[in-house]
Design a protein around this motif. Structure first.
Motif, PDB file in Angstrom:
ATOM      1  N   ALA A 129      55.388   7.748 -27.714  1.00 16.23           N
ATOM      2  CA  ALA A 129      55.963   7.095 -28.887  1.00 16.23           C
ATOM      3  C   ALA A 129      55.502   5.806 -29.065  1.00 16.23           C
ATOM      4  O   ALA A 129      55.169   5.190 -29.998  1.00 16.23           O
ATOM      5  N   ARG A 130      55.464   4.911 -27.948  1.00 17.32           N
ATOM      6  CA  ARG A 130      55.256   3.485 -27.911  1.00 17.32           C
ATOM      7  C   ARG A 130      53.998   3.213 -28.126  1.00 17.32           C
ATOM      8  O   ARG A 130      53.155   2.557 -28.743  1.00 17.32           O
ATOM      9  N   VAL A 131      52.930   4.363 -27.552  1.00 15.47           N
ATOM     10  CA  VAL A 131      51.589   4.204 -27.882  1.00 15.47           C
ATOM     11  C   VAL A 131      51.193   4.835 -29.214  1.00 15.47           C
ATOM     12  O   VAL A 131      50.230   4.108 -29.775  1.00 15.47           O
ATOM     13  N   GLY A 132      51.846   5.962 -29.567  1.00 15.43           N
ATOM     14  CA  GLY A 132      51.200   6.410 -30.898  1.00 15.43           C
ATOM     15  C   GLY A 132      51.797   5.702 -31.960  1.00 15.43           C
ATOM     16  O   GLY A 132      50.984   5.695 -32.999  1.00 15.43           O
ATOM     17  N   GLU A 133      52.502   4.711 -31.889  1.00 13.33           N
ATOM     18  CA  GLU A 133      53.077   3.696 -33.089  1.00 13.33           C
ATOM     19  C   GLU A 133      52.043   2.532 -32.914  1.00 13.33           C
ATOM     20  O   GLU A 133      52.365   1.707 -34.067  1.00 13.33           O
ATOM     21  N   GLN A 134      51.028   2.388 -32.180  1.00 15.05           N
ATOM     22  CA  GLN A 134      50.132   1.453 -32.337  1.00 15.05           C
ATOM     23  C   GLN A 134      49.518   1.729 -33.757  1.00 15.05           C
ATOM     24  O   GLN A 134      49.154   2.870 -34.200  1.00 15.05           O
ATOM     25  N   ASP A 135      48.673   0.640 -34.438  1.00 12.08           N
ATOM     26  CA  ASP A 135      47.821   0.886 -35.392  1.00 12.08           C
ATOM     27  C   ASP A 135      46.484   1.109 -34.785  1.00 12.08           C
ATOM     28  O   ASP A 135      45.491   0.738 -34.828  1.00 12.08           O
ATOM     29  N   TRP A 136      46.356   2.649 -34.753  1.00 11.24           N
ATOM     30  CA  TRP A 136      45.008   3.127 -34.085  1.00 11.24           C
ATOM     31  C   TRP A 136      43.685   3.009 -34.896  1.00 11.24           C
ATOM     32  O   TRP A 136      42.719   2.856 -34.385  1.00 11.24           O
ATOM     33  N   HIS A 159      44.557   9.451 -27.679  1.00 11.82           N
ATOM     34  CA  HIS A 159      43.987   8.395 -28.734  1.00 11.82           C
ATOM     35  C   HIS A 159      42.818   8.001 -28.548  1.00 11.82           C
ATOM     36  O   HIS A 159      42.161   7.594 -29.415  1.00 11.82           O
ATOM     37  N   LEU A 160      42.556   7.848 -27.282  1.00 16.39           N
ATOM     38  CA  LEU A 160      41.187   7.274 -26.911  1.00 16.39           C
ATOM     39  C   LEU A 160      40.105   8.367 -26.967  1.00 16.39           C
ATOM     40  O   LEU A 160      38.890   8.061 -27.218  1.00 16.39           O
ATOM     41  N   LEU A 161      40.487   9.460 -26.926  1.00 21.32           N
ATOM     42  CA  LEU A 161      39.387  10.711 -26.613  1.00 21.32           C
ATOM     43  C   LEU A 161      38.695  10.750 -27.865  1.00 21.32           C
ATOM     44  O   LEU A 161      37.310  11.002 -27.817  1.00 21.32           O
ATOM     45  N   PRO A 162      39.062  10.737 -29.239  1.00 16.59           N
ATOM     46  CA  PRO A 162      38.268  11.011 -30.323  1.00 16.59           C
ATOM     47  C   PRO A 162      37.230   9.676 -30.551  1.00 16.59           C
ATOM     48  O   PRO A 162      36.245  10.084 -30.760  1.00 16.59           O
ATOM     49  N   ILE A 163      37.847   8.583 -30.073  1.00 16.25           N
ATOM     50  CA  ILE A 163      36.827   7.219 -30.237  1.00 16.25           C
ATOM     51  C   ILE A 163      35.624   7.709 -29.048  1.00 16.25           C
ATOM     52  O   ILE A 163      34.622   7.197 -29.230  1.00 16.25           O
ATOM     53  N   ALA A 209      43.017   0.424 -36.900  1.00 14.94           N
ATOM     54  CA  ALA A 209      42.593  -0.963 -36.782  1.00 14.94           C
ATOM     55  C   ALA A 209      42.179  -1.237 -35.309  1.00 14.94           C
ATOM     56  O   ALA A 209      41.203  -1.877 -34.972  1.00 14.94           O
ATOM     57  N   LEU A 210      42.682  -0.280 -34.158  1.00 16.03           N
ATOM     58  CA  LEU A 210      42.183  -0.572 -32.905  1.00 16.03           C
ATOM     59  C   LEU A 210      41.073   0.142 -32.793  1.00 16.03           C
ATOM     60  O   LEU A 210      40.003  -0.409 -32.365  1.00 16.03           O
ATOM     61  N   ALA A 211      40.602   1.381 -33.678  1.00 13.47           N
ATOM     62  CA  ALA A 211      39.327   1.974 -33.504  1.00 13.47           C
ATOM     63  C   ALA A 211      38.184   1.030 -33.800  1.00 13.47           C
ATOM     64  O   ALA A 211      37.177   0.978 -33.545  1.00 13.47           O
ATOM     65  N   ARG A 212      38.590   0.204 -35.185  1.00 14.02           N
ATOM     66  CA  ARG A 212      37.800  -0.735 -35.874  1.00 14.02           C
ATOM     67  C   ARG A 212      37.337  -1.866 -34.837  1.00 14.02           C
ATOM     68  O   ARG A 212      36.144  -2.119 -34.811  1.00 14.02           O
ATOM     69  N   ASP A 213      38.347  -2.339 -34.152  1.00 15.12           N
ATOM     70  CA  ASP A 213      37.944  -3.501 -33.242  1.00 15.12           C
ATOM     71  C   ASP A 213      37.162  -2.962 -32.195  1.00 15.12           C
ATOM     72  O   ASP A 213      36.319  -3.878 -31.718  1.00 15.12           O
TER      73      ASP A 213
END
Length: 242
Positions: free
Chosen positions: A13-20, A94-98, A22-26
């Motif tokens: 939950a802690r990791v999932g609630e991050q703005d993924w 969350h990192l795998l698709p990137i 926006a993180l992927a864009r950065d």
């Protein structure tokens, strides 16, 4: 301002609630992305306190001895603390698709499985069987040379570092450094201050950048600037074994 990490919340939950998004864009734009809070201050102190308990670690590296810089870090055994194991498992999906998207752009095989445990089994089968999770400690005058955490043929292209102390209070200096070798251009450097409990996702070796011929790989190395005072601890989450 980011809300603090909530005690009792599960790691997914802690990791999932991050703005993924926006993180992927950065990550696409810069090869690095700063998360919101992942650990509470008490959890950070609990992890930091493990450093002086050698039973949690398989080896200790003196960076000056190996000419890696100055300071020290320790590799955890496979019997990982709950926070380390939980955060690593929570980040992977969350990192795998990137990672797969980057591999496709660079015409590389993106064959990492959906299951982290299966990926770790593949690493072990290939001879990369040592735990790669790291707890690092720096004191005044310490620093980390620019490098990449490549331990064998099997590499996951993203990793995470989490700040465990308060910059400007517990220590000064010690910025996290990234230097990108741009195609046919001079290198670009970034210096990032890690807030306590926050994570920085960054590329393990390179990132895809547009070029006249499509996509090219821009190599990136990371390190730590000179710590001027105090003591700095960080937790490193690496998704391939050593």
């Amino acid at each position: 301002m980011s809300a603090p990490a909530r005690p009792g919340t599960d790691w997914a939950a802690r990791v999932g609630e991050q703005d993924w998004a926006a993180l992927a864009r950065d990550l696409d734009d810069h090869g690095q992305a700063l998360t919101g809070p992942l650990l509470t201050a008490d959890e950070c102190r609990s992890l930091t306190s493990l450093y002086d308990r050698p039973e949690h670690f398989r080896s200790t590296i003196d960076m000056a001895r190996h000419r890696f810089g100055s300071g020290e870090y320790r590799y955890f055994t496979h019997d990982l603390p709950d926070a380390v194991r939980g955060l690593r498992a929570a980040f992977y999906p969350h990192l795998l698709p990137i990672a797969r998207d980057w591999a496709a752009r660079l015409s590389r095989p993106g064959t990492w499985p959906a299951d982290l445990d299966e990926w770790i089994r593949r690493c072990h089968h290939a001879g990369q069987a040592k735990s790669s999770q790291i707890l690092l400690r720096y004191g005044p005058g310490d620093w980390n040379a620019l490098h990449r955490d490549l331990f064998g043929d099997l590499v996951f292209p993203l990793q995470v570092v989490i700040g465990l102390d308060r910059p400007g209070i517990d220590y000064t200096g010690g910025e996290f450094l990234l230097v990108e070798q741009r195609p046919r251009a001079q290198s670009r450097g970034s210096a990032i201050t890690l807030p306590q409990g926050h994570g920085l996702v960054f590329t393990t070796r390179d990132r895809p950048v547009r070029s006249a011929r499509g996509w090219s790989a821009a190599p990136i190395r990371h390190g730590v600037s000179l710590v001027r005072s105090g003591r700095r601890h960080t937790l490193g989450l690496v998704f391939h074994e050593a």
